[in-house]
Scaffold this motif. Sequence first.
Motif, PDB file in Angstrom:
ATOM      1  N   ILE A  39       0.831  -1.208   0.000  1.00 49.54           N
ATOM      2  CA  ILE A  39       0.000   0.000   0.000  1.00 49.54           C
ATOM      3  C   ILE A  39       0.867   1.260   0.000  1.00 49.54           C
ATOM      4  CG2 ILE A  39      -1.693   1.333   1.321  1.00 49.54           C
ATOM      5  CD1 ILE A  39      -2.759  -1.354   2.380  1.00 49.54           C
ATOM      6  N   ALA A  40       1.897   1.264   0.843  1.00 50.51           N
ATOM      7  CA  ALA A  40       2.788   2.424   0.922  1.00 50.51           C
ATOM      8  C   ALA A  40       3.510   2.654  -0.405  1.00 50.51           C
ATOM      9  CB  ALA A  40       3.807   2.221   2.044  1.00 50.51           C
ATOM     10  N   SER A  41       3.925   1.587  -1.068  1.00 47.61           N
ATOM     11  CA  SER A  41       4.631   1.717  -2.345  1.00 47.61           C
ATOM     12  C   SER A  41       3.721   2.269  -3.430  1.00 47.61           C
ATOM     13  CB  SER A  41       5.204   0.368  -2.770  1.00 47.61           C
ATOM     14  OG  SER A  41       6.236  -0.038  -1.899  1.00 47.61           O
ATOM     15  N   LEU A  42       2.478   1.787  -3.483  1.00 50.11           N
ATOM     16  CA  LEU A  42       1.535   2.299  -4.475  1.00 50.11           C
ATOM     17  C   LEU A  42       1.279   3.791  -4.263  1.00 50.11           C
ATOM     18  CD1 LEU A  42      -1.051  -0.637  -4.609  1.00 50.11           C
ATOM     19  CD2 LEU A  42       0.664  -0.038  -6.337  1.00 50.11           C
ATOM     20  N   ALA A  43       1.119   4.168  -2.999  1.00 50.84           N
ATOM     21  CA  ALA A  43       0.936   5.590  -2.692  1.00 50.84           C
ATOM     22  C   ALA A  43       2.192   6.382  -3.025  1.00 50.84           C
ATOM     23  CB  ALA A  43       0.576   5.765  -1.215  1.00 50.84           C
ATOM     24  N   GLY A  44       3.358   5.778  -2.798  1.00 48.48           N
ATOM     25  CA  GLY A  44       4.619   6.447  -3.117  1.00 48.48           C
ATOM     26  C   GLY A  44       4.780   6.696  -4.607  1.00 48.48           C
ATOM     27  N   ILE A  45       4.365   5.734  -5.420  1.00 47.46           N
ATOM     28  CA  ILE A  45       4.406   5.919  -6.879  1.00 47.46           C
ATOM     29  C   ILE A  45       3.529   7.102  -7.280  1.00 47.46           C
ATOM     30  CG2 ILE A  45       3.764   4.900  -9.097  1.00 47.46           C
ATOM     31  CD1 ILE A  45       4.434   2.156  -7.877  1.00 47.46           C
ATOM     32  N   ALA A  46       2.302   7.126  -6.741  1.00 47.27           N
ATOM     33  CA  ALA A  46       1.375   8.211  -7.059  1.00 47.27           C
ATOM     34  C   ALA A  46       1.935   9.559  -6.618  1.00 47.27           C
ATOM     35  CB  ALA A  46       0.026   7.953  -6.392  1.00 47.27           C
ATOM     36  N   ALA A  47       2.501   9.616  -5.404  1.00 48.94           N
ATOM     37  CA  ALA A  47       3.042  10.871  -4.881  1.00 48.94           C
ATOM     38  C   ALA A  47       4.183  11.385  -5.752  1.00 48.94           C
ATOM     39  CB  ALA A  47       3.517  10.673  -3.443  1.00 48.94           C
ATOM     40  N   ALA A  48       5.078  10.492  -6.157  1.00 51.37           N
ATOM     41  CA  ALA A  48       6.228  10.899  -6.981  1.00 51.37           C
ATOM     42  C   ALA A  48       5.779  11.440  -8.329  1.00 51.37           C
ATOM     43  CB  ALA A  48       7.189   9.725  -7.161  1.00 51.37           C
ATOM     44  N   LEU A  49       4.851  10.745  -8.982  1.00 50.50           N
ATOM     45  CA  LEU A  49       4.417  11.152 -10.321  1.00 50.50           C
ATOM     46  C   LEU A  49       3.554  12.410 -10.278  1.00 50.50           C
ATOM     47  CD1 LEU A  49       3.659   7.682 -11.953  1.00 50.50           C
ATOM     48  CD2 LEU A  49       5.728   9.088 -12.126  1.00 50.50           C
ATOM     49  N   LEU A  50       2.727  12.556  -9.248  1.00 50.69           N
ATOM     50  CA  LEU A  50       1.919  13.769  -9.126  1.00 50.69           C
ATOM     51  C   LEU A  50       2.792  14.979  -8.804  1.00 50.69           C
ATOM     52  CD1 LEU A  50      -1.130  12.339  -7.140  1.00 50.69           C
ATOM     53  CD2 LEU A  50      -1.121  13.110  -9.520  1.00 50.69           C
ATOM     54  N   PHE A  51       3.781  14.782  -7.941  1.00 53.23           N
ATOM     55  CA  PHE A  51       4.687  15.891  -7.630  1.00 53.23           C
ATOM     56  C   PHE A  51       5.508  16.270  -8.856  1.00 53.23           C
ATOM     57  CE2 PHE A  51       8.608  17.646  -5.564  1.00 53.23           C
ATOM     58  CZ  PHE A  51       7.996  18.802  -5.090  1.00 53.23           C
ATOM     59  N   ARG A  52       5.882  15.279  -9.653  1.00 49.80           N
ATOM     60  CA  ARG A  52       6.597  15.549 -10.903  1.00 49.80           C
ATOM     61  C   ARG A  52       5.778  16.464 -11.810  1.00 49.80           C
ATOM     62  NH1 ARG A  52       7.022  13.355 -16.141  1.00 49.80           N
ATOM     63  NH2 ARG A  52       9.164  13.514 -16.984  1.00 49.80           N
ATOM     64  N   ARG A  53       4.495  16.221 -11.865  1.00 50.93           N
ATOM     65  CA  ARG A  53       3.618  17.064 -12.690  1.00 50.93           C
ATOM     66  C   ARG A  53       3.619  18.502 -12.180  1.00 50.93           C
ATOM     67  NH1 ARG A  53      -2.860  15.952 -13.522  1.00 50.93           N
ATOM     68  NH2 ARG A  53      -3.353  17.931 -14.562  1.00 50.93           N
ATOM     69  N   ILE A  54       3.584  18.663 -10.861  1.00 53.63           N
ATOM     70  CA  ILE A  54       3.621  19.999 -10.267  1.00 53.63           C
ATOM     71  C   ILE A  54       4.949  20.685 -10.557  1.00 53.63           C
ATOM     72  CG2 ILE A  54       3.605  21.254  -8.071  1.00 53.63           C
ATOM     73  CD1 ILE A  54       1.704  18.997  -7.030  1.00 53.63           C
ATOM     74  N   VAL A  55       6.032  19.962 -10.373  1.00 52.55           N
ATOM     75  CA  VAL A  55       7.370  20.508 -10.627  1.00 52.55           C
ATOM     76  C   VAL A  55       7.488  20.990 -12.064  1.00 52.55           C
ATOM     77  CG1 VAL A  55       9.809  19.893 -10.869  1.00 52.55           C
ATOM     78  CG2 VAL A  55       8.549  19.192  -8.831  1.00 52.55           C
ATOM     79  N   MET A  56       7.055  20.171 -13.003  1.00 49.67           N
ATOM     80  CA  MET A  56       7.177  20.523 -14.420  1.00 49.67           C
ATOM     81  C   MET A  56       6.338  21.758 -14.765  1.00 49.67           C
ATOM     82  SD  MET A  56       7.151  16.706 -16.132  1.00 49.67           S
ATOM     83  CE  MET A  56       7.312  17.334 -17.814  1.00 49.67           C
ATOM     84  N   ALA A  57       5.133  21.854 -14.197  1.00 44.24           N
ATOM     85  CA  ALA A  57       4.258  22.985 -14.501  1.00 44.24           C
ATOM     86  C   ALA A  57       4.811  24.293 -13.952  1.00 44.24           C
ATOM     87  CB  ALA A  57       2.864  22.721 -13.939  1.00 44.24           C
ATOM     88  N   VAL A  58       5.271  24.282 -12.699  1.00 40.94           N
ATOM     89  CA  VAL A  58       5.821  25.505 -12.098  1.00 40.94           C
ATOM     90  C   VAL A  58       7.126  25.893 -12.779  1.00 40.94           C
ATOM     91  CG1 VAL A  58       6.762  26.510  -9.981  1.00 40.94           C
ATOM     92  CG2 VAL A  58       4.696  25.099  -9.884  1.00 40.94           C
ATOM     93  N   THR A  59       7.954  24.912 -13.084  1.00 41.04           N
ATOM     94  CA  THR A  59       9.214  25.192 -13.782  1.00 41.04           C
ATOM     95  C   THR A  59       8.941  25.825 -15.138  1.00 41.04           C
ATOM     96  OG1 THR A  59      10.344  23.347 -12.685  1.00 41.04           O
ATOM     97  CG2 THR A  59      11.303  24.150 -14.741  1.00 41.04           C
ATOM     98  N   GLU A  60       7.983  25.285 -15.862  1.00 41.00           N
ATOM     99  CA  GLU A  60       7.630  25.834 -17.180  1.00 41.00           C
ATOM    100  C   GLU A  60       7.121  27.259 -17.064  1.00 41.00           C
ATOM    101  OE1 GLU A  60       4.562  24.904 -20.910  1.00 41.00           O
ATOM    102  OE2 GLU A  60       4.766  23.483 -19.247  1.00 41.00           O
ATOM    103  N   ALA A  61       6.280  27.520 -16.051  1.00 39.93           N
ATOM    104  CA  ALA A  61       5.727  28.857 -15.866  1.00 39.93           C
ATOM    105  C   ALA A  61       6.818  29.872 -15.533  1.00 39.93           C
ATOM    106  CB  ALA A  61       4.672  28.834 -14.769  1.00 39.93           C
TER     107      ALA A  61
END
Length: 208
Positions: free
Chosen positions: A176-198
Amino acid sequence: MTSAQYRFRPINLLGATTARWLVFVAIGEGIMGAWSAADIFVLSNFDTLSQRTLDTWSLTGLIAFVHIGLYLTTVVIAARWIYRANANTCANRRKLETPPPWAVGWFFIPFANLWKPYKAMAEMVRANRRSGTDLPLGPWWAAWLISGIVGNISARIAFSGNDPSTLMTSSVLGVIASLAGIAAALLFRRIVMAVTEAQTAQLQAEVF
């Protein structure tokens, strides 16, 4: 583009590096989840497996040390990105309630790290959000908390006893923790990319 304390600096390279390492973390979490799932299989068939198989399987625990190293490296890189993204926002004369050092520091303060980092991140993202952009801040933070809390419980259970039943519970929570960790990493990546682009587009617009 300066404030009394911060200067606006290019963030594109740091953002790309952070995004890349977050992918590594997601892969690492996937491997850890598969390892926990395999643990469940081994524990379920403990009485039928040979001693040699069990001895060999115990060596796979070394995977955890590799994952820890990968995770800690990503934490350092991501912390640098959070600081720089917040500093750039402040340098652009946008006041933030949480200053850049504390945008990182709150992650390491017990209890306060359950909501303060999210509050700081949400404030910074709003200040850099492009029109029509909707970033998954809530899902990211929920996944981050689940991964951390459930992972901590899993580890504590594993250290509390060596009987198959206890280890089985730990392994299930580990998946369960690993599945949540995958989601957290990929969702944060999306945030990082959007703010960096802006912020990169903003810098380029001011240059030209």
